[in-house]
Design a protein around this motif. Sequence first.
Motif, PDB file in Angstrom:
ATOM      1  N   GLY A 175      -0.219  10.329   1.636  1.00  0.00           N
ATOM      2  CA  GLY A 175       0.573  10.380   0.430  1.00  0.00           C
ATOM      3  C   GLY A 175       0.729   8.985  -0.150  1.00  0.00           C
ATOM      4  N   GLU A 176       1.147   8.911  -1.388  1.00  0.00           N
ATOM      5  CA  GLU A 176       1.315   7.626  -2.056  1.00  0.00           C
ATOM      6  C   GLU A 176       2.577   6.920  -1.585  1.00  0.00           C
ATOM      7  OE1 GLU A 176       1.354   8.232  -6.230  1.00  0.00           O
ATOM      8  OE2 GLU A 176      -0.622   9.179  -6.320  1.00  0.00           O
ATOM      9  N   ALA A 177       2.517   5.601  -1.557  1.00  0.00           N
ATOM     10  CA  ALA A 177       3.729   4.833  -1.274  1.00  0.00           C
ATOM     11  C   ALA A 177       4.728   5.055  -2.410  1.00  0.00           C
ATOM     12  CB  ALA A 177       3.397   3.352  -1.142  1.00  0.00           C
ATOM     13  N   PRO A 178       6.033   5.085  -2.109  1.00  0.00           N
ATOM     14  CA  PRO A 178       7.020   5.334  -3.160  1.00  0.00           C
ATOM     15  C   PRO A 178       7.002   4.242  -4.227  1.00  0.00           C
ATOM     16  CG  PRO A 178       8.087   4.635  -1.132  1.00  0.00           C
ATOM     17  CD  PRO A 178       6.656   4.912  -0.794  1.00  0.00           C
ATOM     18  N   ARG A 179       7.169   4.667  -5.481  1.00  0.00           N
ATOM     19  CA  ARG A 179       7.169   3.732  -6.609  1.00  0.00           C
ATOM     20  C   ARG A 179       8.602   3.529  -7.081  1.00  0.00           C
ATOM     21  NH1 ARG A 179       2.719   6.738 -10.197  1.00  0.00           N
ATOM     22  NH2 ARG A 179       3.815   8.512  -9.264  1.00  0.00           N
ATOM     23  N   LEU A 180       9.140   2.361  -6.786  1.00  0.00           N
ATOM     24  CA  LEU A 180      10.534   2.084  -7.116  1.00  0.00           C
ATOM     25  C   LEU A 180      10.752   1.937  -8.616  1.00  0.00           C
ATOM     26  CD1 LEU A 180      11.420  -0.408  -4.235  1.00  0.00           C
ATOM     27  CD2 LEU A 180      11.873   2.048  -4.360  1.00  0.00           C
ATOM     28  N   ALA A 181       9.684   1.700  -9.363  1.00  0.00           N
ATOM     29  CA  ALA A 181       9.813   1.563 -10.814  1.00  0.00           C
ATOM     30  C   ALA A 181       9.710   2.910 -11.531  1.00  0.00           C
ATOM     31  CB  ALA A 181       8.740   0.611 -11.353  1.00  0.00           C
ATOM     32  N   ASP A 182       9.512   3.994 -10.773  1.00  0.00           N
ATOM     33  CA  ASP A 182       9.363   5.320 -11.380  1.00  0.00           C
ATOM     34  C   ASP A 182      10.217   6.313 -10.595  1.00  0.00           C
ATOM     35  OD1 ASP A 182       8.507   7.509 -12.845  1.00  0.00           O
ATOM     36  OD2 ASP A 182       6.686   7.783 -11.653  1.00  0.00           O
ATOM     37  N   LEU A 183      11.534   6.241 -10.805  1.00  0.00           N
ATOM     38  CA  LEU A 183      12.467   7.089 -10.083  1.00  0.00           C
ATOM     39  C   LEU A 183      12.802   8.345 -10.881  1.00  0.00           C
ATOM     40  CD1 LEU A 183      14.943   4.385  -8.698  1.00  0.00           C
ATOM     41  CD2 LEU A 183      12.943   5.396  -7.564  1.00  0.00           C
ATOM     42  N   ASP A 184      13.289   9.350 -10.193  1.00  0.00           N
ATOM     43  CA  ASP A 184      13.675  10.621 -10.809  1.00  0.00           C
ATOM     44  C   ASP A 184      15.198  10.734 -10.727  1.00  0.00           C
ATOM     45  OD1 ASP A 184      13.908  13.157 -11.795  1.00  0.00           O
ATOM     46  OD2 ASP A 184      13.115  14.163 -10.016  1.00  0.00           O
ATOM     47  N   GLY A 185      15.889  10.260 -11.770  1.00  0.00           N
ATOM     48  CA  GLY A 185      17.346  10.279 -11.745  1.00  0.00           C
ATOM     49  C   GLY A 185      17.930   9.453 -10.614  1.00  0.00           C
ATOM     50  N   GLY A 186      17.286   8.354 -10.290  1.00  0.00           N
ATOM     51  CA  GLY A 186      17.747   7.498  -9.204  1.00  0.00           C
ATOM     52  C   GLY A 186      17.171   7.841  -7.858  1.00  0.00           C
ATOM     53  N   ASN A 187      16.362   8.890  -7.781  1.00  0.00           N
ATOM     54  CA  ASN A 187      15.760   9.331  -6.517  1.00  0.00           C
ATOM     55  C   ASN A 187      14.263   9.045  -6.488  1.00  0.00           C
ATOM     56  OD1 ASN A 187      18.049  10.584  -5.189  1.00  0.00           O
ATOM     57  ND2 ASN A 187      17.924  12.159  -6.774  1.00  0.00           N
ATOM     58  N   LEU A 188      13.731   8.895  -5.285  1.00  0.00           N
ATOM     59  CA  LEU A 188      12.291   8.755  -5.118  1.00  0.00           C
ATOM     60  C   LEU A 188      11.597  10.064  -5.457  1.00  0.00           C
ATOM     61  CD1 LEU A 188      12.226   6.919  -1.661  1.00  0.00           C
ATOM     62  CD2 LEU A 188      11.883   5.880  -3.903  1.00  0.00           C
ATOM     63  N   ARG A 189      10.422   9.964  -6.035  1.00  0.00           N
ATOM     64  CA  ARG A 189       9.601  11.154  -6.279  1.00  0.00           C
ATOM     65  C   ARG A 189       8.754  11.423  -5.040  1.00  0.00           C
ATOM     66  NH1 ARG A 189       9.655  12.338 -11.748  1.00  0.00           N
ATOM     67  NH2 ARG A 189      10.360  10.627 -13.112  1.00  0.00           N
ATOM     68  N   HIS A 190       8.704  12.671  -4.624  1.00  0.00           N
ATOM     69  CA  HIS A 190       7.911  12.975  -3.430  1.00  0.00           C
ATOM     70  C   HIS A 190       6.425  12.977  -3.772  1.00  0.00           C
ATOM     71  CE1 HIS A 190       7.927  17.119  -5.079  1.00  0.00           C
ATOM     72  NE2 HIS A 190       6.788  17.257  -4.406  1.00  0.00           N
ATOM     73  N   ALA A 191       5.609  12.574  -2.794  1.00  0.00           N
ATOM     74  CA  ALA A 191       4.161  12.549  -2.990  1.00  0.00           C
ATOM     75  C   ALA A 191       3.477  13.708  -2.280  1.00  0.00           C
ATOM     76  CB  ALA A 191       3.599  11.219  -2.466  1.00  0.00           C
ATOM     77  N   VAL A 192       4.129  14.267  -1.262  1.00  0.00           N
ATOM     78  CA  VAL A 192       3.569  15.374  -0.482  1.00  0.00           C
ATOM     79  C   VAL A 192       4.622  16.470  -0.375  1.00  0.00           C
ATOM     80  CG1 VAL A 192       2.649  16.087   1.757  1.00  0.00           C
ATOM     81  CG2 VAL A 192       2.082  13.826   0.849  1.00  0.00           C
ATOM     82  N   ASP A 193       4.283  17.684  -0.767  1.00  0.00           N
ATOM     83  CA  ASP A 193       5.189  18.816  -0.580  1.00  0.00           C
ATOM     84  C   ASP A 193       5.381  19.040   0.923  1.00  0.00           C
ATOM     85  OD1 ASP A 193       6.123  21.598  -0.255  1.00  0.00           O
ATOM     86  OD2 ASP A 193       5.743  21.780  -2.403  1.00  0.00           O
TER      87      ASP A 193
END
Length: 279
Positions: free
Chosen positions: A227-245
Amino acid sequence: EIWDTASRSDQYLGDGWLARAFAASPVPKGFAADGVSVGGSDLGPLAGTGARAIALNDPESFLRQARREGTQGPSPVLANPTGAKRNAALAHILKVESDIMQAASHLGGNTAYRTEFPRGPFGNAVRTAAQLAANEAGIAAIRLSFGGFDTHQNQPGLHQRLLGELAEGIAALRGALLEIGRWDSTLLMTYAEFGRRPQENQSMGTDHGTASAHFVAGGRVRGGLYGEAPRLADLDGGNLRHAVDFRCLYTTVLERWWGLDGARALGGRFAPLELFMQV
């Protein structure tokens, strides 16, 4: 609940994802149990009608109690089966009783390990898991619980200690499985109730988040980041976006590890991860 049942956020399922999988593709009846949950009474993904699952802390204490109950009277049966077909509650009690007696007839905890297990509740749970893993009759899944990660305050020191205990426990379990020759045939996978927000709060902690990191280990696991490393510049309402279900992880376990039908247990198709080395 979502992690244990593999449900959608708008869906309620009563049975755990492992219970559904074992109901569709039964574990061999000769196994001591389909699953054992160590530490507390919560069966997690093993909960429901589809699995022969038990919860215990100490195998020897469980065996002593089961033997005492089995010797009361002329029969080891504790409940009268009359009317079970008409009474769902009685049928459930009889199933639980049968699962307990089945497990008690096979479980043992006398393997002498050279491996040193950590002290404390989680270390004791790891020791119990190692004893269960050495069982010759077989157990399909063992679930360990380790709490305390709800770090709303003073996270740096607390998180460091907790991750240290987790690492020591997994290392000890690996050592024990290597001793009995079962490291290559065992898969370890972590899962958590929730992730943490990346931004620190005002109490030197972090609040409830969504996406989280999980670990997979075993002799056949191909190491690396999936999965992708988390992108801190692209948050979802202050939360990390998941890369793998998370259901992709479950599909990987069901299909690539056990050879079962993942879609049947999970209610849909999810792409498995290429976690394992070829044998």
